[in-house]
Design an enzyme around this catalytic site. Sequence first.
Site, PDB file in Angstrom:
ATOM      1  N   GLY A  31       0.812  -1.215   0.000  1.00  0.00           N
ATOM      2  CA  GLY A  31       0.000   0.000   0.000  1.00  0.00           C
ATOM      3  C   GLY A  31       0.837   1.252   0.000  1.00  0.00           C
ATOM      4  O   GLY A  31       2.023   1.229  -0.331  1.00  0.00           O
ATOM      5  N   ASP A  35       3.336   6.428  -7.950  1.00  0.00           N
ATOM      6  CA  ASP A  35       3.326   6.191  -9.393  1.00  0.00           C
ATOM      7  C   ASP A  35       4.118   4.938  -9.790  1.00  0.00           C
ATOM      8  O   ASP A  35       3.814   4.310 -10.796  1.00  0.00           O
ATOM      9  CB  ASP A  35       3.851   7.435 -10.131  1.00  0.00           C
ATOM     10  CG  ASP A  35       3.430   7.395 -11.580  1.00  0.00           C
ATOM     11  OD1 ASP A  35       2.261   7.031 -11.827  1.00  0.00           O
ATOM     12  OD2 ASP A  35       4.264   7.670 -12.465  1.00  0.00           O
ATOM     13  N   GLY A  36       5.149   4.583  -8.991  1.00  0.00           N
ATOM     14  CA  GLY A  36       5.900   3.355  -9.279  1.00  0.00           C
ATOM     15  C   GLY A  36       4.971   2.149  -9.260  1.00  0.00           C
ATOM     16  O   GLY A  36       4.985   1.310 -10.173  1.00  0.00           O
ATOM     17  N   HIS A  37       4.129   2.052  -8.218  1.00  0.00           N
ATOM     18  CA  HIS A  37       3.174   0.940  -8.143  1.00  0.00           C
ATOM     19  C   HIS A  37       2.193   0.996  -9.321  1.00  0.00           C
ATOM     20  O   HIS A  37       1.830  -0.027  -9.892  1.00  0.00           O
ATOM     21  CB  HIS A  37       2.348   1.024  -6.855  1.00  0.00           C
ATOM     22  CG  HIS A  37       3.123   0.832  -5.594  1.00  0.00           C
ATOM     23  ND1 HIS A  37       3.277   1.828  -4.649  1.00  0.00           N
ATOM     24  CD2 HIS A  37       3.795  -0.238  -5.109  1.00  0.00           C
ATOM     25  CE1 HIS A  37       3.986   1.362  -3.629  1.00  0.00           C
ATOM     26  NE2 HIS A  37       4.318   0.122  -3.885  1.00  0.00           N
ATOM     27  N   GLY A 147       9.107  -4.115  -8.978  1.00  0.00           N
ATOM     28  CA  GLY A 147       9.919  -2.972  -9.398  1.00  0.00           C
ATOM     29  C   GLY A 147      11.413  -3.227  -9.195  1.00  0.00           C
ATOM     30  O   GLY A 147      11.809  -3.956  -8.281  1.00  0.00           O
ATOM     31  N   LYS A 149      13.553  -1.171  -8.074  1.00  0.00           N
ATOM     32  CA  LYS A 149      14.112  -0.507  -6.887  1.00  0.00           C
ATOM     33  C   LYS A 149      14.482  -1.540  -5.814  1.00  0.00           C
ATOM     34  O   LYS A 149      15.495  -1.405  -5.142  1.00  0.00           O
ATOM     35  CB  LYS A 149      13.139   0.522  -6.312  1.00  0.00           C
ATOM     36  CG  LYS A 149      13.779   1.338  -5.195  1.00  0.00           C
ATOM     37  CD  LYS A 149      12.892   2.428  -4.706  1.00  0.00           C
ATOM     38  CE  LYS A 149      11.777   1.914  -3.852  1.00  0.00           C
ATOM     39  NZ  LYS A 149      12.236   1.307  -2.577  1.00  0.00           N
ATOM     40  N   GLN A 153      15.211  -8.143  -3.803  1.00  0.00           N
ATOM     41  CA  GLN A 153      13.927  -8.810  -3.587  1.00  0.00           C
ATOM     42  C   GLN A 153      13.464  -9.489  -4.873  1.00  0.00           C
ATOM     43  O   GLN A 153      13.026 -10.643  -4.863  1.00  0.00           O
ATOM     44  CB  GLN A 153      12.886  -7.787  -3.123  1.00  0.00           C
ATOM     45  CG  GLN A 153      11.456  -8.302  -3.180  1.00  0.00           C
ATOM     46  CD  GLN A 153      10.466  -7.331  -2.564  1.00  0.00           C
ATOM     47  OE1 GLN A 153      10.304  -7.305  -1.355  1.00  0.00           O
ATOM     48  NE2 GLN A 153       9.788  -6.539  -3.378  1.00  0.00           N
ATOM     49  N   SER A 185       9.144   5.873  -3.602  1.00  0.00           N
ATOM     50  CA  SER A 185       9.056   4.874  -2.537  1.00  0.00           C
ATOM     51  C   SER A 185       7.972   5.311  -1.561  1.00  0.00           C
ATOM     52  O   SER A 185       7.803   6.518  -1.324  1.00  0.00           O
ATOM     53  CB  SER A 185      10.399   4.818  -1.795  1.00  0.00           C
ATOM     54  OG  SER A 185      10.237   4.191  -0.531  1.00  0.00           O
ATOM     55  N   SER A 186       7.276   4.349  -1.000  1.00  0.00           N
ATOM     56  CA  SER A 186       6.257   4.698   0.006  1.00  0.00           C
ATOM     57  C   SER A 186       6.912   5.405   1.184  1.00  0.00           C
ATOM     58  O   SER A 186       6.295   6.215   1.869  1.00  0.00           O
ATOM     59  CB  SER A 186       5.552   3.435   0.501  1.00  0.00           C
ATOM     60  OG  SER A 186       5.017   2.736  -0.594  1.00  0.00           O
TER      61      SER A 186
HETATM   62  O1  PAF Z   1       7.992  -4.799  -2.073  1.00  0.00           O
HETATM   63  C1  PAF Z   1       7.057  -4.834  -1.242  1.00  0.00           C
HETATM   64  O2  PAF Z   1       6.222  -3.913  -1.135  1.00  0.00           O
HETATM   65  C2  PAF Z   1       6.927  -6.034  -0.320  1.00  0.00           C
HETATM   66  O3  PAF Z   1       8.176  -6.531   0.049  1.00  0.00           O
HETATM   67  C3  PAF Z   1       6.040  -7.151  -0.920  1.00  0.00           C
HETATM   68  C4  PAF Z   1       6.650  -7.750  -2.160  1.00  0.00           C
HETATM   69  C5  PAF Z   1       4.654  -6.609  -1.223  1.00  0.00           C
HETATM   70  C6  PAF Z   1       5.888  -8.284   0.102  1.00  0.00           C
HETATM   71  O4  PAF Z   1       5.279  -7.847   1.273  1.00  0.00           O
END
Ligand code: PAF
Length: 280
Positions: A31, A35-37, A147, A149, A153, A185-186
Amino acid sequence: LIVVRTIDDMRSWVRSIRAQERTIGFVPTMGALHDGHLQLAKRSKELADETVVSIFVNPTQFGPNEDLSRYPRPFDEDIKKCRDAGVSVVFHPSAIEIYGAGSFIGFKLDKMGDHLCGASRPGHFAGVIQIVNKLFNIVQPDTAIFGQKDYQQYRIMEQMVVEFNHPIKMVMNPTVRATNGLALSSRNRYLSEDELVLAPQIFIELQRIATDLATNPSVETATSASQGRLMAAGFKIDYISVVSNNDLQPLIEAHGTCIVAMAVYLGTTRLIDNLLVELS
Ligand code: PAF
């Protein structure tokens, strides 16, 4: 846009979509969408018939002194953004829905998780594997979009998909930046006005390191100069590293495809960014 809060409801939606032979694209998020999301959702809409965005602040990927309790949760704003972006479903379960039955299985990572954020956030990637694995089993997407960034991950998720045989195509979207270069970034929401002025230095220094490495492969030389400039400007350094793209192991001399990555603090806010560079 449908908001789904339970695993059963999510599964019945997935069944109905599968019955129509439609494909599902998935964007997992915590959440506080920016804009990246939304670019990830846009990419998903290009690649699949339906797009699911999950919004779940996953407690198991936060360390004891991290920002779980203050992590922003502007749910109504997020829903509006998803609706405007043409998302089909927002999956927004509670922590009880996801972890209610307890959790008795942990994850151990190989050396891909030893450095960068894996070193400074012990347990973080084990938590990410746990939640994304669950989400993949619940949402059963054809495609999942992440993403750049969070490059480490992404690479760990890619490996997880291979090792756990998820029939999911993984897609990485480029980092979306503000016009001043700051990676969206959030956590940018935590920055004060003064910190927002300083934060674009991160991208400037990543580019400087990449330029320096093109003429002198010594990682120590390139990163220590940047470290000095960032500290003088008021940043606290978590890491500045150059790792091999193959196995995310730190390099002494940078050659071939490398990741220049950093995590730094401005006040109490931890910011990360990286560049993928091709060196001779
Ligand atoms: O990148 C994120 O926002 C989190 O690490 C994810 C992939 C949603 C897992 O909680």
